[in-house]
Enzyme design. Sequence first.
Site, mmCIF file in Angstrom:
data_model
loop_
_atom_site.group_PDB
_atom_site.id
_atom_site.type_symbol
_atom_site.label_atom_id
_atom_site.label_comp_id
_atom_site.label_asym_id
_atom_site.label_seq_id
_atom_site.Cartn_x
_atom_site.Cartn_y
_atom_site.Cartn_z
ATOM 1 N N GLU A 177 65.540 21.625 25.851
ATOM 2 C CA GLU A 177 66.575 22.547 25.363
ATOM 3 C C GLU A 177 67.822 21.719 25.117
ATOM 4 O O GLU A 177 68.301 21.044 26.023
ATOM 5 C CB GLU A 177 66.972 23.517 26.478
ATOM 6 N N ASP A 189 77.934 29.869 31.509
ATOM 7 C CA ASP A 189 77.823 28.558 32.134
ATOM 8 C C ASP A 189 78.846 28.351 33.239
ATOM 9 O O ASP A 189 80.009 28.712 33.111
ATOM 10 C CB ASP A 189 77.968 27.453 31.081
#
Lengths: 272, 427
Positions: A51, A62
């Site tokens: 990824e 995040d």
Amino acid sequence: MSGTTTATAFATARAEGRAALVGYLPAGYPDVAGGIDALRTLVDAGCDVIEIGLPYSDPVMDGPTIQAAAQAALEGGVRTADVLRTVEAVAATGTPTLVMTYWNPVERYGVPRFAADLASAGGAGLITPDLTPDSAPEWIAAADEHGLDKVFLVAPSSTDERIAMTTAACRGFVYATGIMGVTGTTQTTAAGVAPLVARTRALSPEGSDLPVGVGVGVSTGDQAADLAEHVDGVIVGSAFVRRLLDHADDRPAGLRALAALAEELASGVRRG
Amino acid sequence: MTTEVDRTTSYDADDRGWFGGPEHGWGGRFMPEALVAALDELTEAWHDAMADSSFVAEFDAILRDYAGMPSPLYHAERLSRQVGARILLKREDLNHTGAHKIRNVLGQALLTKRMGKTRVIAETGAGQHGVASATAAAYFGLDCTVYMGAVDTRRQALNVARMHLLGATVVPVESGSATLKDAINEALRDWVASVDHTAYLFGTAAGPHPFPSLVRDFTRGIGDEARAQCLEKYGVLPDAVAACVGGGSNAIGLFTAFLDDEGVAIHGFEPGGEGVDTPRHAATIHAGEKGVLHGARTYVLQDADGQTIESHSISAGLDYPGVGPQHAHLAATGRATYTPVTDAEAMEAMALLSRTEGIIPAIESAHAIAGAMRVARELAEEKGPDATVLVNLSGRGDKDMGTAIEWFGLGRTEAEISDDVTEEPVG
């Protein structure tokens, strides 16, 4: 592009009686070339699927680790075109390579154009943390046109109805967030994630055999081994990024640390 | 006052939060799946609450008894004489905590209590929404955490102290540009991990569905009151209404009551910063492009790759690189007009209103005053002195005295200062 598809990579791992290891790093950190080196290190050390994060100014899913690397990449001037260049370099290894991106950069690039350029770079598809299938008709159409994977997320808070809707829209695998939280902050356990994985399996379209990858909160080989018994894929991001951040002044040492962790995790998914 | 919940407009969102329908794509919900259940739960609770007359009555009573609603509609006569048309000010500056924002937080906190949640989180730029949230949390006995850009905590130390005194926890956010947009990101990250017991008191009419419509419902009292007050006093509707637009909660709060009054022109004034031909502004509708930010498709200040560009305004409350999606819809349909007002024009209006009316406005609201004066001058030429412009004076300027001291050099002598302030003769 002669690489394996994401589905094949998961099927191969399954045939070997283990989970697939999915490794994440953002493009452009520490710079574009350094990012490519790091991602290729993950491939060499045994990641089955890659990824590549597209650095974005407002990454709400995040935690601080990935934010720090993504922000450094942006400050270093990384562009969407550099991310596609990175995809091309990594996909050339033959390992299926997806892009994980927040939605606005794709919309800004132009959804059909992004899909076309991603496909021609050899990219396998997209993971979209802030785009759910019910808001994604344009992406779904473009992905279908180019045969790209559409990886959407399910979470412990998802209703059964939404898990069914999401898994029906996925191709490649479905990304189950192991914890209610952002990347790199809390540890996922097999016991914790089991109910979501079971629900996801039960609610996936019959006969689809859609692999379930678990991410957010996995950082050690033991955890990977623990999880691998229950899931089709173990997704690791922040722990890899941490290795690079910790060796910011010594790139070879960073790559060695990255390889060591990837090997530990690769052996973990085989112990499970 | 009475909240009129059953009155819809021709410019409302559909049940999935799209303004103008999904084909036009303003609004919607671009959010992590982990938050969708909470947003659905909130949507349902909000619909139920607004349909429950006891909830609405309790909200109205709190606004009246605790926060001082309805705010007066005031004819600014000396200012009116300067432009040759009637200027009416909706005095939201007189509300408890000094701005329109108290309406939104009391509404959302009352809803939080109804949903059985015990903790609220909020983002804040200058600190006004943070102070309002801390106030509402204290009123309802809820735990409160406020995320604030680290840059802003240093610029707005007084508001940080107010939040602490009110019992809130203030978390300085160091990530990204360490300003409002990053505070929103950090609040969303908190919410992903705490959603089972925590409500997010969103500070403006932006973000994912249902926030743009929910915040509008709790702030629309501004326009509902003003419309009724204007009709009662003058027997006619205003020719135009005006408000400043950052995220756009005070503006949508004023505009909603007038959206279907075809004869009423609607003007939003965006922060033009140092000029929209410079990189230092926050005029999102005027100069931004369609994109997705903080969960909604709207106008966004962004670069060629879709990365958010840092905005600038002298007014921290307007310093945001996005805008509420209903404003994007109103701009795209032409129902409302959005025009920039520069820092300098706003500061001049701040001084002017202070001297002509004895009202020190928030710098945010001074943008609306500056823009409304332009509109009023044009209307006066067309319609004469009965032309009426109704302006939302969304907040008071106490919080902005640091900026004013710097801008006007208020440490200097009286003669030096008055040389800088152009005041037209008052007739």
